[in-house]
Scaffold this active site. Structure first.
Site, mmCIF file in Angstrom:
data_model
loop_
_atom_site.group_PDB
_atom_site.id
_atom_site.type_symbol
_atom_site.label_atom_id
_atom_site.label_comp_id
_atom_site.label_asym_id
_atom_site.label_seq_id
_atom_site.Cartn_x
_atom_site.Cartn_y
_atom_site.Cartn_z
ATOM 1 N N SER A 21 0.827 -1.215 0.000
ATOM 2 C CA SER A 21 0.000 0.000 0.000
ATOM 3 C C SER A 21 0.859 1.262 0.000
ATOM 4 O O SER A 21 1.815 1.377 0.773
ATOM 5 C CB SER A 21 -0.897 -0.008 1.236
ATOM 6 O OG SER A 21 -1.664 1.172 1.267
ATOM 7 N N VAL A 71 3.735 11.223 4.210
ATOM 8 C CA VAL A 71 2.855 11.682 3.131
ATOM 9 C C VAL A 71 1.572 12.265 3.725
ATOM 10 O O VAL A 71 1.001 13.217 3.206
ATOM 11 C CB VAL A 71 2.548 10.502 2.173
ATOM 12 C CG1 VAL A 71 1.489 10.878 1.151
ATOM 13 C CG2 VAL A 71 3.830 10.050 1.477
ATOM 14 N N CYS A 128 -0.347 3.398 10.281
ATOM 15 C CA CYS A 128 0.411 4.529 9.739
ATOM 16 C C CYS A 128 0.971 5.342 10.908
ATOM 17 O O CYS A 128 0.215 5.742 11.801
ATOM 18 C CB CYS A 128 -0.488 5.408 8.869
ATOM 19 S SG CYS A 128 0.312 6.921 8.356
#
Ligand SMILES: Cc1cc2nc3c(=O)[nH]c(=O)nc-3n(C[C@H](O)[C@H](O)[C@H](O)COP(=O)(O)O)c2cc1C
Length: 300
Positions: A21, A71, A128
């Site tokens: 991913s 990101v 994340c």
């Protein structure tokens, strides 16, 4: 010739290599292209309920062949992602929809949409390391993880993969909380940072980022080994795979399949075909007839 096919949660893969991913997977055509280049399946960029722009640049910094990224979970939002899945599905290979939310209802509604769009499984981003309120903040709370996994499992027909973080004090507590998942994905990036000594300042706008690439492979191997040994559950290994040896190491530690991310930047799309052909030769030389013969053979 060895048989390179494998399976995870009943999903058949023509070889053990999947796209991880976050890399070349926010767009149907790039996902299609990666599969044409040999990947047996793709995982989409993590998609949320709303469109997000992510952080301002710099969002990626190199560390040798490894990367540190923050990101910020940029993504177009679930409602505009149906078309990308439709395009990726043209490859005739499994497409796994990665999703992130802050609670069980959010994950479940995203999962139902991914299922409706034709995804073969969903991957829950519980890991994340750099966005407040999502990812690791959700994935380090065992009660919340249990809630999310139990709820989504009760509503979806397709398999559910739980992607866990190495940035927790005891991964087995989190794995147990997620035990209703059909498989674990290990690992997401390792929380880290880089300082520009001339500017006397952190490089990334978010200060902290997630380390990926060869620097984290030993961490990933350790977690796959430990979680496989303790739970026996199916695992997809990810973290620093850039060669056939790396992929075999993950499989021998207990992974039934592996994902590749950062090495796409350093090695290009050809990495899938290279690893497939070299793994084939290795298996013939070492007398392994099929992938399942190698899964977890190093576990003591
Ligand atoms: C630029 C970048 C973006 C990423 N985005 C996501 C993401 O959206 N969701 C997710 O679960 N993992 C994301 N990851 C983590 C990767 O899927 C993978 O777990 C990690 O990079 C380790 O694998 P690698 O060393 O092969 O890159 C991202 C990684 C990178 C480098």
């Amino acid at each position: 010739m060895a048989d390179l096919s494998t399976s995870v949660a009943g999903i058949r893969l023509e070889n053990p290599l999947m796209l991880a991913s976050g890399i070349l997977d926010e767009n149907g055509y790039t996902m299609l292209d990666v599969m044409k280049n040999g990947a047996a399946a793709v995982v989409t960029k993590s998609i949320g309920n709303e469109e997000r722009n992510g952080y301002s640049t710099p969002i990626i910094v190199e560390y040798g062949d490894s990367l540190i990224n923050a990101v910020g979970l940029s993504n177009p939002g679930i409602d505009s992602f149906a078309e990308e899945i439709r395009i990726a599905k043209r490859a005739g290979k499994p497409v796994i929809g990665s999703i992130f939310a802050s609670d069980a209802d959010g994950f479940t509604s995203l999962g139902l949409k991914m299922q409706e769009y034709g995804c073969d499984a969903v991957e829950l981003n519980l890991s994340c390391p750099h966005v407040k309120g999502f990812g690791l903040e959700v994935g380090s709370d065992p009660d919340l993880v249990e809630d999310i996994v139990d709820e989504i499992k009760s509503k979806l027909k397709i398999p559910v993969f739980a992607k866990l973080s190495p940035n927790v004090s005891n991964i087995l507590d989190i794995a147990k909380a997620a035990e209703k998942a059909d498989a674990y994905v290990l690992i997401n990036t390792v929380k880290s940072m880089k300082i520009d000594i001339r500017a006397r300042s952190p490089v990334l706008t978010n200060i902290y980022g997630g380390l990926s690439g060869p620097a984290i492979k030993p961490v990933g191997i350790r977690y796959v080994y430990e979680v496989k040994k303790e739970t026996g559950k199916e695992i997809i290994g990810v973290g620093g795979i850039a060669s056939f040896e790396d992929a075999v190491e993950y499989i021998m530690a207990g992974a039934s399949a592996v994902q590749i991310g950062t090495a796409l930047y350093t090695r290009g799309k050809g990495i899938f075909r290279d690893i497939i052909s070299q793994m084939n030769t290795f298996m013939d030389d070492e007398g392994f007839g099929r992938i399942s013969d190698m899964v977890g053979v190093a576990i003591r």
